[in-house]
Design a protein around this motif. Sequence first.
Motif, PDB file in Angstrom:
ATOM      1  N   UNK A 441       0.818  -1.215   0.000  1.00  0.00           N
ATOM      2  CA  UNK A 441       0.000   0.000   0.000  1.00  0.00           C
ATOM      3  C   UNK A 441       0.851   1.264   0.000  1.00  0.00           C
ATOM      4  N   UNK A 442       1.809   1.351   0.890  1.00  0.00           N
ATOM      5  CA  UNK A 442       2.617   2.578   0.963  1.00  0.00           C
ATOM      6  C   UNK A 442       3.454   2.747  -0.303  1.00  0.00           C
ATOM      7  N   UNK A 443       4.007   1.674  -0.812  1.00  0.00           N
ATOM      8  CA  UNK A 443       4.772   1.750  -2.054  1.00  0.00           C
ATOM      9  C   UNK A 443       3.890   2.211  -3.203  1.00  0.00           C
ATOM     10  N   UNK A 444       2.627   1.734  -3.214  1.00  0.00           N
ATOM     11  CA  UNK A 444       1.696   2.138  -4.252  1.00  0.00           C
ATOM     12  C   UNK A 444       1.402   3.625  -4.193  1.00  0.00           C
ATOM     13  N   UNK A 445       1.226   4.183  -2.986  1.00  0.00           N
ATOM     14  CA  UNK A 445       0.958   5.615  -2.856  1.00  0.00           C
ATOM     15  C   UNK A 445       2.134   6.427  -3.394  1.00  0.00           C
ATOM     16  N   UNK A 446       3.360   6.011  -3.058  1.00  0.00           N
ATOM     17  CA  UNK A 446       4.533   6.720  -3.601  1.00  0.00           C
ATOM     18  C   UNK A 446       4.584   6.616  -5.116  1.00  0.00           C
ATOM     19  N   UNK A 447       4.245   5.443  -5.655  1.00  0.00           N
ATOM     20  CA  UNK A 447       4.266   5.264  -7.100  1.00  0.00           C
ATOM     21  C   UNK A 447       3.207   6.132  -7.784  1.00  0.00           C
ATOM     22  N   UNK A 448       2.045   6.277  -7.152  1.00  0.00           N
ATOM     23  CA  UNK A 448       1.005   7.137  -7.722  1.00  0.00           C
ATOM     24  C   UNK A 448       1.485   8.582  -7.799  1.00  0.00           C
ATOM     25  N   UNK A 449       2.153   9.048  -6.767  1.00  0.00           N
ATOM     26  CA  UNK A 449       2.659  10.424  -6.789  1.00  0.00           C
ATOM     27  C   UNK A 449       3.685  10.594  -7.913  1.00  0.00           C
ATOM     28  N   UNK A 450       4.509   9.562  -8.124  1.00  0.00           N
ATOM     29  CA  UNK A 450       5.491   9.635  -9.211  1.00  0.00           C
ATOM     30  C   UNK A 450       4.823   9.635 -10.581  1.00  0.00           C
ATOM     31  N   UNK A 455      -2.990  14.289  -5.204  1.00  0.00           N
ATOM     32  CA  UNK A 455      -3.674  14.210  -3.911  1.00  0.00           C
ATOM     33  C   UNK A 455      -4.205  12.800  -3.719  1.00  0.00           C
ATOM     34  N   UNK A 456      -3.977  12.229  -2.530  1.00  0.00           N
ATOM     35  CA  UNK A 456      -4.437  10.884  -2.179  1.00  0.00           C
ATOM     36  C   UNK A 456      -5.291  11.000  -0.920  1.00  0.00           C
ATOM     37  N   UNK A 457      -6.512  10.466  -0.976  1.00  0.00           N
ATOM     38  CA  UNK A 457      -7.481  10.607   0.106  1.00  0.00           C
ATOM     39  C   UNK A 457      -7.946   9.224   0.550  1.00  0.00           C
ATOM     40  N   UNK A 458      -8.019   8.987   1.858  1.00  0.00           N
ATOM     41  CA  UNK A 458      -8.623   7.775   2.417  1.00  0.00           C
ATOM     42  C   UNK A 458     -10.076   8.098   2.757  1.00  0.00           C
ATOM     43  N   UNK A 459     -11.000   7.398   2.122  1.00  0.00           N
ATOM     44  CA  UNK A 459     -12.438   7.644   2.273  1.00  0.00           C
ATOM     45  C   UNK A 459     -13.079   6.361   2.772  1.00  0.00           C
ATOM     46  N   UNK A 460     -13.548   6.347   4.022  1.00  0.00           N
ATOM     47  CA  UNK A 460     -13.999   5.097   4.617  1.00  0.00           C
ATOM     48  C   UNK A 460     -15.179   5.324   5.552  1.00  0.00           C
ATOM     49  N   UNK A 461     -15.901   4.260   5.794  1.00  0.00           N
ATOM     50  CA  UNK A 461     -16.990   4.294   6.757  1.00  0.00           C
ATOM     51  C   UNK A 461     -16.545   3.915   8.154  1.00  0.00           C
ATOM     52  N   UNK A 462     -15.277   3.527   8.319  1.00  0.00           N
ATOM     53  CA  UNK A 462     -14.766   3.134   9.636  1.00  0.00           C
ATOM     54  C   UNK A 462     -14.616   4.344  10.550  1.00  0.00           C
ATOM     55  N   UNK A 463     -14.463   4.057  11.852  1.00  0.00           N
ATOM     56  CA  UNK A 463     -14.336   5.141  12.820  1.00  0.00           C
ATOM     57  C   UNK A 463     -13.002   5.865  12.636  1.00  0.00           C
ATOM     58  N   UNK A 464     -12.958   7.088  13.138  1.00  0.00           N
ATOM     59  CA  UNK A 464     -11.859   7.990  12.826  1.00  0.00           C
ATOM     60  C   UNK A 464     -10.512   7.495  13.335  1.00  0.00           C
ATOM     61  N   UNK A 465     -10.452   6.914  14.559  1.00  0.00           N
ATOM     62  CA  UNK A 465      -9.156   6.522  15.112  1.00  0.00           C
ATOM     63  C   UNK A 465      -8.492   5.435  14.268  1.00  0.00           C
ATOM     64  N   UNK A 466      -9.294   4.446  13.826  1.00  0.00           N
ATOM     65  CA  UNK A 466      -8.741   3.375  12.989  1.00  0.00           C
ATOM     66  C   UNK A 466      -8.317   3.931  11.637  1.00  0.00           C
ATOM     67  N   UNK A 467      -9.171   4.767  11.027  1.00  0.00           N
ATOM     68  CA  UNK A 467      -8.867   5.324   9.713  1.00  0.00           C
ATOM     69  C   UNK A 467      -7.628   6.212   9.757  1.00  0.00           C
ATOM     70  N   UNK A 469      -5.096   5.984  11.781  1.00  0.00           N
ATOM     71  CA  UNK A 469      -3.902   5.151  11.923  1.00  0.00           C
ATOM     72  C   UNK A 469      -3.482   4.576  10.575  1.00  0.00           C
ATOM     73  N   UNK A 470      -4.445   4.055   9.821  1.00  0.00           N
ATOM     74  CA  UNK A 470      -4.134   3.486   8.502  1.00  0.00           C
ATOM     75  C   UNK A 470      -3.631   4.575   7.562  1.00  0.00           C
ATOM     76  N   UNK A 471      -4.312   5.732   7.563  1.00  0.00           N
ATOM     77  CA  UNK A 471      -3.899   6.819   6.687  1.00  0.00           C
ATOM     78  C   UNK A 471      -2.491   7.300   6.976  1.00  0.00           C
ATOM     79  N   UNK A 472      -2.140   7.365   8.253  1.00  0.00           N
ATOM     80  CA  UNK A 472      -0.800   7.800   8.629  1.00  0.00           C
ATOM     81  C   UNK A 472       0.250   6.804   8.151  1.00  0.00           C
ATOM     82  N   UNK A 473      -0.008   5.521   8.338  1.00  0.00           N
ATOM     83  CA  UNK A 473       0.962   4.502   7.948  1.00  0.00           C
ATOM     84  C   UNK A 473       1.128   4.397   6.440  1.00  0.00           C
ATOM     85  N   UNK A 474       0.038   4.629   5.710  1.00  0.00           N
ATOM     86  CA  UNK A 474       0.093   4.506   4.251  1.00  0.00           C
ATOM     87  C   UNK A 474       0.651   5.773   3.610  1.00  0.00           C
TER      88      UNK A 474
END
Length: 714
Positions: A441-450, A455-467, A469-474
Amino acid sequence: MGWVRRHGVTLFAASSTGLLAAGVLAWLLHGGTVADVLWAAAAVLGLGYSLWLLGAALRRREPSVDVVAVLALAGALAVGEPFAGAMIAVMLGTGRLLEARADARARRDLSMLVQRAPGTARRRVGDAVVEVPVDAIAVGDRVVVAAGEVVPADGHLLTRAVLDESALTGEALPVEREVGEDVRSGVVNAGGPAELLATTTAAHSTYAAVVRLVEQAQASSARFVRLADRLAVVFVPAALALAAIAWAWSGDAVRAVAVLVVATPCPLLLAAPIAIMSGLSRSARAGVIIKGGGALERLADGRVVLFDKTGTLTVGRPQVTGVVAGEDVPAAEVLRLAASLDQLSAHPLAAGIVTAGAVGDVPLPLPDEVEEVAGYGIQGRVAGRAVRLGKLAFIAGDEPPAWALRVRRRAESDGSLAVYVGIDGRPAGAVLLQDPIRPDARRMVRALRASGIGRVVLLTGDRADVADAVGHLVGVDAVLADHDPGAKLAAVQRESAAAPTIMVGDGINDAPALAVAGAGVALAARGATASSEAADVVLTVDRVDALADAILIVQRARRIAWWAVGVGMAASLAAMAVAALGFLPPAAGALAQELIDVLAIAIALVAVLPARTHTVTLSSDDVATAQRLRAEHEAVLPVVEEIRTVADRLSTARPDLGPARRLAQRVQDEVLPHEASDEAVLVPLVERALDSTEVTAALSRTHAEIAHRVARLR
């Protein structure tokens, strides 16, 4: 008649070329009259073919530039230029033939997927195996797949299997799958006979969905191709006007014919579709089905990418991340008994536990007296022992042991799910599961920027704390959490107002957002969903970094299409100007236009050739080495997990250091050799693959830190 229709282009090209060549031979032998007759015959043949193409376009009520060819051929015959007419016929025939061959080559990868769909399947009925039509396979059937056969329907493996998944994933090496793992239709059994429990019918399987997507991809044309058609239609009156001006200015009808001869916009008509279809073909080879040229254009235009979380940036399936043993039963035995009981459970967490427990050559025993207790868990007997799985209250009652409370706190802090295990009426341990972030996932985000994504956005129905954490790591730019399908749709519309968007998702709740985005991308590696029907692009591989590869491919295909069209049309316009001034007679103009056509098509065919992608391809030896190191890594994970367990049990009141000393020795004997092997073998492998020593610096520091910490325990 059918044979003539299928091979009509080849027959016309061969006939016109043969008549031209025979006329040239006659002319060389001083048979000028015979040569003129042969050339005139070729021109008449070309005129008839052009009129047929023009009539077919008129019946479809579509504009056609074949009118230029008709006028050029008729004009050449009228002014006594049979050689020019023959050259136009050859140009028309060879151009159409090159287009047909290039189109067939570009479509080959798509068509191969359709052609290899199985027609029959083997269904187990009692002790017998019966061959039935593939459409007769129903959900719940036990299907036997012989060596070399294509899996006819999606299902769960009942036996271990070695599968060739290259048709869906592009992975050339066979993959070993364990009991309980999902298997998709369309893969090939590369080992001995395997058996699976069908979870879909053949018509609703992964492979059937891929076939439908391929048919959609072949049926539509790109906005660029349609733009090419419109530009060609504008080009026709301009060419006619220039021919009329040249005739009126010079009083010589031959000049008008010369202009028309070089005015056929073949580069525009042939090059664009060839380049676009080549992009579709290369994307399909990478495991990305693009539903036609229009979708290809929108994917290439994207500047903002929005991702759903579950199943897109995360794996989408709960996986065992740890096993905590209680007081008496070892962690390995806790997992083995839990996995054995879960073999007959339909709970969503069961597959992850069974997969984790079914490691090694020893099969899991089948449970007896299995009973699902709604809302609490499952119980039964495994190898003579009473086993329970489920909630803590179901396992431990009102007074859970201290270790179980620590597990609950750990699960809450990690965002994990805890499944507690009871053996012979006593709490024995717990299995922790998480939906892990995809390793790519993180490698893919870097490749997309290249690739030009801003702009890359995480859009989810999950609660904010979990989302968060995932957004920060990715590494996304923004996180939009707690969004239901309606809110997702509104968010995509807001982003689309600012820049072209790409929405990536895999669930039914993502379908509205996929439909409204500039380009919707669905992950369908585990089967067809409403999202794949609503999407413009479908990933048939279980890797999100394939999207970055696909964006590179389609951007390159469009760039090559513009180059082919630009070079070809510029050359045609220059030749038209020279012909209008009287410096390019019809015969020479026909030769020049033939060379221009070949040049434009050759440029367009560059899109078929392999080019740079973000995905790194390893040699078979490196893949085998990486797989061996991964197996070693998984083998030492129980030791790492034991560090937490031993630490939790330590007490300052009456510390028992015996378990800690034994654990320190295991870390010394098992973990350190693995870390040393990683440093000596894995680090150089990664550096070779990525052609950089910087990317492994953090990994090497981690190995050194682990060795330092272990040394302090001695």
